[in-house]
Design a protein around this motif. Structure first.
Motif, PDB file in Angstrom:
ATOM      1  N   GLU A   1       5.613   2.279  17.341  1.00 21.44           N
ATOM      2  CA  GLU A   1       5.151   1.119  16.786  1.00 21.44           C
ATOM      3  C   GLU A   1       3.612   1.102  17.386  1.00 21.44           C
ATOM      4  OE1 GLU A   1       8.268   1.303  18.287  1.00 21.44           O
ATOM      5  OE2 GLU A   1       9.318  -0.433  18.273  1.00 21.44           O
ATOM      6  N   LYS A   2       3.602   1.708  18.529  1.00 19.60           N
ATOM      7  CA  LYS A   2       2.300   1.960  19.237  1.00 19.60           C
ATOM      8  C   LYS A   2       1.482   2.766  18.139  1.00 19.60           C
ATOM      9  CE  LYS A   2      -0.606   2.839  22.975  1.00 19.60           C
ATOM     10  NZ  LYS A   2      -0.692   2.643  24.492  1.00 19.60           N
ATOM     11  N   THR A   3       2.077   3.990  17.811  1.00 15.00           N
ATOM     12  CA  THR A   3       1.510   4.879  16.763  1.00 15.00           C
ATOM     13  C   THR A   3       1.036   4.187  15.481  1.00 15.00           C
ATOM     14  OG1 THR A   3       3.003   6.768  17.289  1.00 15.00           O
ATOM     15  CG2 THR A   3       1.915   6.873  15.184  1.00 15.00           C
ATOM     16  N   VAL A   4       1.907   3.619  15.073  1.00 13.71           N
ATOM     17  CA  VAL A   4       1.336   2.702  13.596  1.00 13.71           C
ATOM     18  C   VAL A   4       0.266   2.051  13.926  1.00 13.71           C
ATOM     19  CG1 VAL A   4       2.014   0.852  12.172  1.00 13.71           C
ATOM     20  CG2 VAL A   4       3.637   2.925  12.555  1.00 13.71           C
ATOM     21  N   VAL A   5       0.174   1.029  15.041  1.00 10.50           N
ATOM     22  CA  VAL A   5      -0.979  -0.099  14.981  1.00 10.50           C
ATOM     23  C   VAL A   5      -2.137   0.862  15.634  1.00 10.50           C
ATOM     24  CG1 VAL A   5      -1.746  -1.699  16.623  1.00 10.50           C
ATOM     25  CG2 VAL A   5       0.589  -1.750  16.000  1.00 10.50           C
ATOM     26  N   ARG A   6      -2.004   1.889  16.276  1.00  5.85           N
ATOM     27  CA  ARG A   6      -3.293   2.866  16.727  1.00  5.85           C
ATOM     28  C   ARG A   6      -4.007   3.396  15.456  1.00  5.85           C
ATOM     29  NH1 ARG A   6      -3.348   7.597  17.519  1.00  5.85           N
ATOM     30  NH2 ARG A   6      -1.202   7.806  18.050  1.00  5.85           N
ATOM     31  N   GLU A   7      -3.131   4.219  14.550  1.00  7.27           N
ATOM     32  CA  GLU A   7      -3.580   4.807  13.648  1.00  7.27           C
ATOM     33  C   GLU A   7      -4.196   3.891  12.318  1.00  7.27           C
ATOM     34  OE1 GLU A   7      -3.986   7.907  13.141  1.00  7.27           O
ATOM     35  OE2 GLU A   7      -2.669   8.856  14.693  1.00  7.27           O
ATOM     36  N   ILE A   8      -3.337   2.787  12.183  1.00  6.82           N
ATOM     37  CA  ILE A   8      -4.069   1.696  11.228  1.00  6.82           C
ATOM     38  C   ILE A   8      -5.353   1.136  11.513  1.00  6.82           C
ATOM     39  CG2 ILE A   8      -3.817  -0.731  10.176  1.00  6.82           C
ATOM     40  CD1 ILE A   8      -0.608  -0.064  10.250  1.00  6.82           C
TER      41      ILE A   8
ATOM     42  N   ASN B   1      -7.968   4.637  11.514  1.00  8.83           N
ATOM     43  CA  ASN B   1      -8.134   5.399  10.173  1.00  8.83           C
ATOM     44  C   ASN B   1      -8.370   4.433   8.941  1.00  8.83           C
ATOM     45  OD1 ASN B   1      -7.746   8.104  11.518  1.00  8.83           O
ATOM     46  ND2 ASN B   1      -5.701   7.452  11.286  1.00  8.83           N
ATOM     47  N   LEU B   2      -7.658   3.130   8.940  1.00  9.60           N
ATOM     48  CA  LEU B   2      -7.819   2.298   7.968  1.00  9.60           C
ATOM     49  C   LEU B   2      -8.698   1.190   8.175  1.00  9.60           C
ATOM     50  CD1 LEU B   2      -3.956   2.374   6.756  1.00  9.60           C
ATOM     51  CD2 LEU B   2      -5.787   3.909   5.863  1.00  9.60           C
TER      52      LEU B   2
ATOM     53  N   LEU C   1       0.911  -1.011   0.161  1.00 13.35           N
ATOM     54  CA  LEU C   1       0.043  -0.085  -0.140  1.00 13.35           C
ATOM     55  C   LEU C   1       0.796   1.042  -0.013  1.00 13.35           C
ATOM     56  CD1 LEU C   1      -2.946   1.457   0.350  1.00 13.35           C
ATOM     57  CD2 LEU C   1      -2.547   1.249   2.645  1.00 13.35           C
ATOM     58  N   PHE C   2       0.695   2.001  -1.065  1.00  7.78           N
ATOM     59  CA  PHE C   2       1.527   3.515  -0.951  1.00  7.78           C
ATOM     60  C   PHE C   2       0.354   4.424  -1.054  1.00  7.78           C
ATOM     61  CE2 PHE C   2       4.366   0.603  -2.368  1.00  7.78           C
ATOM     62  CZ  PHE C   2       5.693   1.050  -1.990  1.00  7.78           C
ATOM     63  N   CYS C   3       0.840   5.739  -0.630  1.00  6.47           N
ATOM     64  CA  CYS C   3      -0.111   7.028  -0.724  1.00  6.47           C
ATOM     65  C   CYS C   3       0.345   7.831  -1.888  1.00  6.47           C
ATOM     66  CB  CYS C   3      -0.046   7.851   0.610  1.00  6.47           C
ATOM     67  SG  CYS C   3      -0.650   6.711   1.848  1.00  6.47           S
ATOM     68  N   ARG C   4      -0.900   8.523  -2.536  1.00  4.46           N
ATOM     69  CA  ARG C   4      -0.554   9.463  -3.376  1.00  4.46           C
ATOM     70  C   ARG C   4      -1.132  10.959  -3.242  1.00  4.46           C
ATOM     71  NH1 ARG C   4      -2.794  11.281  -8.129  1.00  4.46           N
ATOM     72  NH2 ARG C   4      -4.325   9.720  -7.953  1.00  4.46           N
ATOM     73  N   GLN C   5      -0.536  11.847  -3.141  1.00  7.57           N
ATOM     74  CA  GLN C   5      -1.417  13.441  -2.890  1.00  7.57           C
ATOM     75  C   GLN C   5      -2.151  13.779  -4.159  1.00  7.57           C
ATOM     76  OE1 GLN C   5       1.125  16.311  -1.386  1.00  7.57           O
ATOM     77  NE2 GLN C   5      -0.312  17.734  -0.853  1.00  7.57           N
ATOM     78  N   LYS C   6      -3.171  14.300  -3.784  1.00 12.35           N
ATOM     79  CA  LYS C   6      -3.814  14.556  -5.170  1.00 12.35           C
ATOM     80  C   LYS C   6      -3.117  15.726  -5.825  1.00 12.35           C
ATOM     81  CE  LYS C   6      -8.672  14.155  -3.295  1.00 12.35           C
ATOM     82  NZ  LYS C   6      -9.960  14.807  -3.162  1.00 12.35           N
TER      83      LYS C   6
END
Length: 79
Positions: A44-51, A54-55, A20-25
């Motif tokens: 590591e905690k930031t990544v798990v929490r945000e996924i 948000n995802l 998965l990659f992101c692209r800005q409009k």
């Protein structure tokens, strides 16, 4: 006036051999998804929490690979 630097956690998400990659409009560049790390929180905690927040992904496995330091400085009024 300089804006304060922030720490960001980036993640490589692979599912069924696809990344998965992101692209800005309006831009033709791609980058790994990432989030600002809250003060006192581990990357590591930031990544798990945000996924999860948000995802809405269910994380089945997670491996910390390492950290790379990048220093970018944004000046007011500059991209």
């Amino acid at each position: 006036m300089h804006k304060p630097l922030s720490k960001t956690a980036r993640v490589l998400i692979v599912n069924r051999n696809k990344a998965l990659f992101c692209r800005q409009k309006g831009q033709n560049t791609h980058f790994l998804p990432g989030w600002d790390i809250a003060p006192g929180e581990k990357a590591e905690k930031t990544v798990v929490r945000e996924i999860q927040e948000n995802l809405k992904f269910a994380i089945q496995s997670f491996s910390y690979i390492g950290a790379i330091g990048n220093n970018f400085l944004k000046l007011d009024g500059k991209p």
